[in-house]
Design a protein around this motif. Structure first.
Motif, short mmCIF file in Angstrom:
data_model
loop_
_atom_site.label_atom_id
_atom_site.label_comp_id
_atom_site.label_asym_id
_atom_site.label_seq_id
_atom_site.Cartn_x
_atom_site.Cartn_y
_atom_site.Cartn_z
N THR A 1 0.84 -1.19 0.00
CA THR A 1 0.00 0.00 0.00
C THR A 1 0.88 1.24 0.00
OG1 THR A 1 -1.79 -1.13 1.16
CG2 THR A 1 -1.77 1.28 1.24
N VAL A 2 0.60 2.16 -0.91
CA VAL A 2 1.37 3.39 -1.05
C VAL A 2 0.51 4.57 -0.60
CG1 VAL A 2 2.48 4.93 -2.69
CG2 VAL A 2 2.77 2.47 -2.92
N THR A 3 1.04 5.38 0.29
CA THR A 3 0.31 6.56 0.77
C THR A 3 0.92 7.86 0.25
OG1 THR A 3 1.63 6.55 2.79
CG2 THR A 3 -0.46 5.36 2.85
N GLY A 4 2.02 7.75 -0.47
CA GLY A 4 2.68 8.91 -1.05
C GLY A 4 3.78 8.44 -1.97
N PHE A 5 4.35 9.33 -2.75
CA PHE A 5 5.35 8.93 -3.74
C PHE A 5 6.78 9.00 -3.21
CE2 PHE A 5 1.75 10.51 -6.36
CZ PHE A 5 1.39 9.28 -6.88
N GLU A 6 6.94 9.44 -1.96
CA GLU A 6 8.29 9.56 -1.40
C GLU A 6 8.96 8.19 -1.28
OE1 GLU A 6 5.56 10.72 -0.03
OE2 GLU A 6 5.74 12.91 -0.27
N GLU A 7 8.22 7.20 -0.77
CA GLU A 7 8.83 5.88 -0.57
C GLU A 7 9.25 5.22 -1.88
OE1 GLU A 7 7.98 1.59 1.65
OE2 GLU A 7 6.40 3.10 1.54
N PRO A 8 8.37 5.11 -2.89
CA PRO A 8 8.83 4.50 -4.13
C PRO A 8 9.93 5.30 -4.83
CG PRO A 8 6.61 5.38 -4.40
CD PRO A 8 6.92 5.42 -2.95
N SER A 9 9.91 6.64 -4.71
CA SER A 9 10.95 7.44 -5.37
C SER A 9 12.31 7.27 -4.71
CB SER A 9 10.55 8.91 -5.39
OG SER A 9 10.51 9.44 -4.08
#
Length: 319
Positions: A154-162
């Protein structure tokens, strides 16, 4: 970084994009909140046709590019889930469609007496009809065969994948409304009824873009899919029994044997419709990364998946 690209979203748009990138030699990982069989894409009918999707000028090209791919995949329907099936689009006039329609093989206007049910106009065509649970599972296997990975996350923002990849591709569909956030997203509710197939071999649709109640049936392996609805502003995830009865009744006006077919189940999905149409756009992230938005495909994600994936892939590669 351990990845070149992280695609957020495991529906048909996300998986097709991930396959396209992985087969170009990029290290690709898909992060999906649900398993592929639990995504909105898994609920789709799913007939190739540009329905409830914009911008019209771009959609025709994307749809035709995807059509060519599906025609090839139909050579192995048991594996890919794609078959070429004949059927009728009622309430549709060939001359009123965009230039793309002239490039659809065999698409022809019917005489009034050839149109089934209480309809005066219609088109005949032999089009790709996709068994989505099979097709999504095949896409995942094709991704993994190309070296890609699929993860439930689950992704809540793009900071983690980036932080884990130089490019993030946002294929989150309706979730983009909150995740981006994008207030232009307008989820459109679709309800389906699955019944035992009483021997119907051709698909049928009467689904005008502005209508909230539509009529269609698609013969899929082991079931007949009946539809449907297109309810903007209604996000109820639970099937409505009154709506289900109305769907069966509308379909039975075209094929009376549907009225007595045993019901196998009900499905509800939210089409990721967006005011202004599909968004395929790249933007820079802090630290030098890139975010490619790729969502808002409305009721035609399957129809344009491969064409849109090529456009998104070009943005990933900086073209």
């Amino acid at each position: 970084m351990e990845n070149d690209v992280i695609v957020v979203g495991g529906g048909v748009v996300g998986l097709t994009t991930a396959v396209t990138l992985a087969e170009r030699g990029l290290r690709v990982r898909v992060w999906s909140r649900e398993d592929v069989t639990a995504t909105t894409s898994a609920v789709a009918g799913a007939l190739w046709w540009p329905y409830r999707i914009e911008p019209e000028a771009e959609v025709g090209r994307w749809a035709l590019e995807s059509l060519r791919v599906y025609e090839e995949l139909a050579a192995d329907p048991g594996t890919t889930g794609v078959r070429l099936v004949p059927g009728v689009h009622a309430d549709t006039v060939l001359a009123e469609l965009g230039p793309w329609a002239r490039e659809v093989p065999g698409l022809r206007q019917l005489a009034p007496e050839e149109v089934p049910g209480p309809y005066a106009t219609g088109l005949a065509a032999r089009l790709p009809l996709v068994d989505m649970p099979v097709h999504l599972a095949w896409l995942r296997r094709r991704l993994e065969a190309a070296g890609g990975l699929f993860e439930r996350r689950t992704v809540t923002g793009f900071e983690e994948p980036s932080a884990r990849a130089r490019v993030v591709v946002n294929c989150t569909g309706t979730a983009a409304r909150e995740l981006v956030p994008d207030p232009a997203m307008r989820p459109v509710r679709g309800q389906l009824v699955l019944v035992e197939n009483p021997g119907i071999e051709e698909w049928f649709t009467s689904a005008k873009a502005e209508a909230t109640g539509t009529t269609y049936f698609f013969p899929q392996p082991g079931r007949l899919v009946l539809g449907g609805t297109a309810e903007e502003g209604d996000e109820r995830p639970v099937p409505d029994p009154v709506t289900a009865s109305a769907i069966v009744a509308r379909c039975a006006r075209v094929r009376p044997e549907i009225a007595g077919a045993r019901v196998l189940g009900h499905r509800v999905g939210l089409r990721p419709t967006r005011v202004g149409g599909v968004r395929i756009e790249a933007m820079s992230l802090p630290g030098g990364g890139r975010l490619v938005h790729h969502y808002g495909h409305g009721g035609a994600g399957v129809t344009v998946a491969w064409g849109c994936a090529e456009r998104a892939a070009a943005l990933v590669e900086g073209v």
